[in-house]
Design a protein around this motif. Structure first.
Motif, PDB file in Angstrom:
ATOM      1  N   GLY A 193       3.973   3.905 -29.983  1.00 28.53           N
ATOM      2  CA  GLY A 193       4.013   2.496 -28.739  1.00 28.53           C
ATOM      3  C   GLY A 193       2.722   3.048 -28.383  1.00 28.53           C
ATOM      4  N   ALA A 194       2.897   4.394 -27.854  1.00 36.29           N
ATOM      5  CA  ALA A 194       1.217   4.831 -26.687  1.00 36.29           C
ATOM      6  C   ALA A 194       0.799   5.009 -27.205  1.00 36.29           C
ATOM      7  N   MET A 195       0.612   6.000 -28.262  1.00 34.40           N
ATOM      8  CA  MET A 195      -0.831   5.953 -29.303  1.00 34.40           C
ATOM      9  C   MET A 195      -1.579   5.244 -30.059  1.00 34.40           C
ATOM     10  N   ILE A 196      -0.599   4.188 -30.171  1.00 36.46           N
ATOM     11  CA  ILE A 196      -1.539   3.038 -30.212  1.00 36.46           C
ATOM     12  C   ILE A 196      -2.489   2.019 -28.817  1.00 36.46           C
ATOM     13  N   GLY A 200      -5.256   3.608 -30.618  1.00 33.76           N
ATOM     14  CA  GLY A 200      -4.873   4.203 -32.068  1.00 33.76           C
ATOM     15  C   GLY A 200      -4.235   3.580 -33.482  1.00 33.76           C
ATOM     16  N   GLN A 201      -4.721   3.557 -34.115  1.00 33.51           N
ATOM     17  CA  GLN A 201      -4.073   2.916 -36.087  1.00 33.51           C
ATOM     18  C   GLN A 201      -3.254   3.258 -36.201  1.00 33.51           C
ATOM     19  N   LEU A 202      -2.503   2.645 -36.922  1.00 35.78           N
ATOM     20  CA  LEU A 202      -1.451   3.232 -37.382  1.00 35.78           C
ATOM     21  C   LEU A 202      -1.678   3.322 -39.222  1.00 35.78           C
ATOM     22  N   PHE A 203      -1.566   4.410 -40.181  1.00 34.86           N
ATOM     23  CA  PHE A 203      -1.257   4.444 -41.141  1.00 34.86           C
ATOM     24  C   PHE A 203       0.018   5.318 -41.936  1.00 34.86           C
ATOM     25  N   ASP A 215     -11.017   5.867 -33.399  1.00 38.87           N
ATOM     26  CA  ASP A 215     -12.105   6.718 -33.397  1.00 38.87           C
ATOM     27  C   ASP A 215     -12.753   7.014 -34.852  1.00 38.87           C
ATOM     28  N   GLY A 216     -12.144   6.826 -35.126  1.00 37.89           N
ATOM     29  CA  GLY A 216     -12.522   7.874 -36.788  1.00 37.89           C
ATOM     30  C   GLY A 216     -12.652   8.956 -36.939  1.00 37.89           C
ATOM     31  N   ALA A 217     -11.440   9.358 -36.334  1.00 41.30           N
ATOM     32  CA  ALA A 217     -10.615  10.301 -35.989  1.00 41.30           C
ATOM     33  C   ALA A 217      -9.225  10.349 -35.924  1.00 41.30           C
ATOM     34  N   PRO A 218      -8.309  11.645 -37.358  1.00 38.17           N
ATOM     35  CA  PRO A 218      -6.806  11.318 -36.875  1.00 38.17           C
ATOM     36  C   PRO A 218      -6.611  12.315 -35.983  1.00 38.17           C
ATOM     37  N   ALA A 219      -5.585  10.797 -35.288  1.00 36.60           N
ATOM     38  CA  ALA A 219      -5.017  11.746 -33.567  1.00 36.60           C
ATOM     39  C   ALA A 219      -4.053  12.495 -33.896  1.00 36.60           C
ATOM     40  N   ILE A 220      -2.958  11.874 -35.673  1.00 39.01           N
ATOM     41  CA  ILE A 220      -2.183  12.954 -35.530  1.00 39.01           C
ATOM     42  C   ILE A 220      -2.706  12.926 -37.290  1.00 39.01           C
TER      43      ILE A 220
END
Length: 294
Positions: A193-196, A200-203, A215-220
Motif C-alpha cells: 500500500g505504501a508503494m502504491i 506505484g502501480q500494482l501488477f 515511472d516506467g521502471a520495476p520498483a519490485i
C-alpha cells in the motif's frame, strides 16, 4: 566537528528532517538523468521520501534512528522487520559530514532491531564506506548489475498477461504473500500500500507473481517462475512514457531472466551496488527487490 553528535531513536517530529538527509545522501549517487530536475518533480520526490520514512518509522520504531548535531538531523538509519526478516531501508549521512564517525552508531542502532531475526538483507549503494560497514557487520556479498537507458518500445512483447492488481482482492493479496515468501521468505503485503501511495502501480499474474512499477521502471518484482517475472517486468516498462529513461536495479545472481529483459529492451548494463545478506533468505529469485522495502 567540535559539537557532539547525538544518536537516538527517531521521533515522529524527525520524519521530515530524516527524509531530507536520506534524499541528499542518496541523490548524489544517482545517474544525472534520474535526478529530479524541476521544482514539481523535486517536490514529488520529497513527498515520496517523507512517506517512506514515516511508514517505516510508524511500523518499525525500533529500527528507526537519527543523528542530531546542533539541533539538525544529519544522519538517518531506517530498518524494517517482516516475518523474521530484517532489512535496511535507508542509511545516509548529510553530504560533507561523511567519514566523521556519524554512520557507525546509526547503523548499530538499526541493527539492534535485527536481534532474534532469522535473516537480513541490505541493498547497498556503491559507496565504499557503506559496503565496508555492511561486510564488517557479518553480511555476505552478492554482486549486482543494473540496467538503464531509453526503452525500445518496438520490442515490448505482445500478449502480456499481467493485469492491474487490487489490494482489496483476496486472490491478489494471496499472490503477493505466496510470491514474496517464495523469493525472500517473508511477505511484502504490509508495504505494498505504501508503494502504491508513492506513485506505484500494482501488477499481478494471479497465483504466480506480482510487481509494482513506478515511472516506467520495476520498483519490485516477485514471482514463482522466470516466465512470470519476465512478463511482470515488461509490464512495468511498458507503462512508462515514451522517450523517458528507465532502469532495472539490483539484478543479482540467479536472475538472468532480468538481464535478458534489459538487453531485449535496449538498455545498457552496468555494475550496481551489491546486495548483502545474512541468514537464510530463500533464493532471492525470480526477484527484483525494492530499494525501500527490500
Amino acid at each position: 566537528m567540535s559539537a557532539t553528535v547525538i544518536t537516538r531513536p527517531m521521533s515522529p517530529d524527525d520524519v521530515n528532517g530524516a527524509a531530507a538527509v536520506g534524499t541528499a545522501a542518496l541523490e548524489v549517487l544517482y545517474p544525472v538523468e534520474f535526478r529530479p530536475d524541476d521544482a514539481a518533480t523535486r517536490a514529488e520526490f520529497a513527498r515520496r521520501s517523507r512517506a517512506r520514512v514515516g511508514h517505516i518509522r510508524d511500523r518499525d520504531p525500533a529500527g528507526a534512528w537519527v543523528a542530531e548535531l546542533d539541533g539538525e538531523i544529519v544522519g538517518v538509519a531506517l530498518a524494517l522487520v517482516r516475518e523474521g526478516v530484517w532489512g535496511l531501508s535507508l542509511f545516509g549521512v548529510k553530504p560533507g559530514l561523511q567519514g566523521q564517525g556519524i554512520g557507525g552508531p546509526l547503523l548499530a542502532g538499526a541493527l539492534r532491531a535485527a536481534e532474534g531475526c532469522r535473516a537480513a538483507i541490505i541493498l547497498s549503494s556503491s559507496d565504499p564506506r557503506a559496503m565496508r560497514r555492511y561486510f564488517r557487520a557479518g553480511f555476505r556479498v552478492r554482486p549486482c548489475l543494473a540496467a538503464a537507458g531509453e526503452l525500445n518500445r518496438t520490442r515490448i512483447p505482445a500478449g502480456l498477461r499481467a493485469r492491474p492488481g487490487d489490494l482489496e482482492s483476496e486472490a491478489d493479496r494471496a499472490t503477493i504473500d505466496a510470491a514474496s515468501r517464495f523469493v525472500r521468505s517473508a511477505s511484502h503485503l504490509e508495504d505494498v500500500g505504501a508503494m502504491i501511495a508513492a506513485g506505484g502501480q500494482l501488477f499481478v499474474i494471479e497465483g504466480a507473481g506480482w510487481a509494482v512499477g513506478r515511472d516506467g521502471a520495476p520498483a519490485i518484482v516477485a514471482a514463482l517462475d522466470d516466465e512470470t517475472a519476465t512478463d511482470l517486468t515488461w509490464s512495468c516498462l511498458a507503462a512508462g512514457d515514451a522517450g523517458a529513461p528507465t532502469h532495472i536495479d539490483f539484478i543479482t545472481q540467479g536472475n538472468d531472466w532480468a538481464v535478458a529483459v534489459a538487453l531485449d529492451a535496449g538498455l545498457s548494463l552496468t555494475p550496481d551496488g551489491p546486495t548483502f545478506v545474512r541468514g537464510e533468505l530463500g533464493p532471492l529469485a525470480p526477484y527484483l527487490p525494492s530499494g525501500a522495502y527490500l
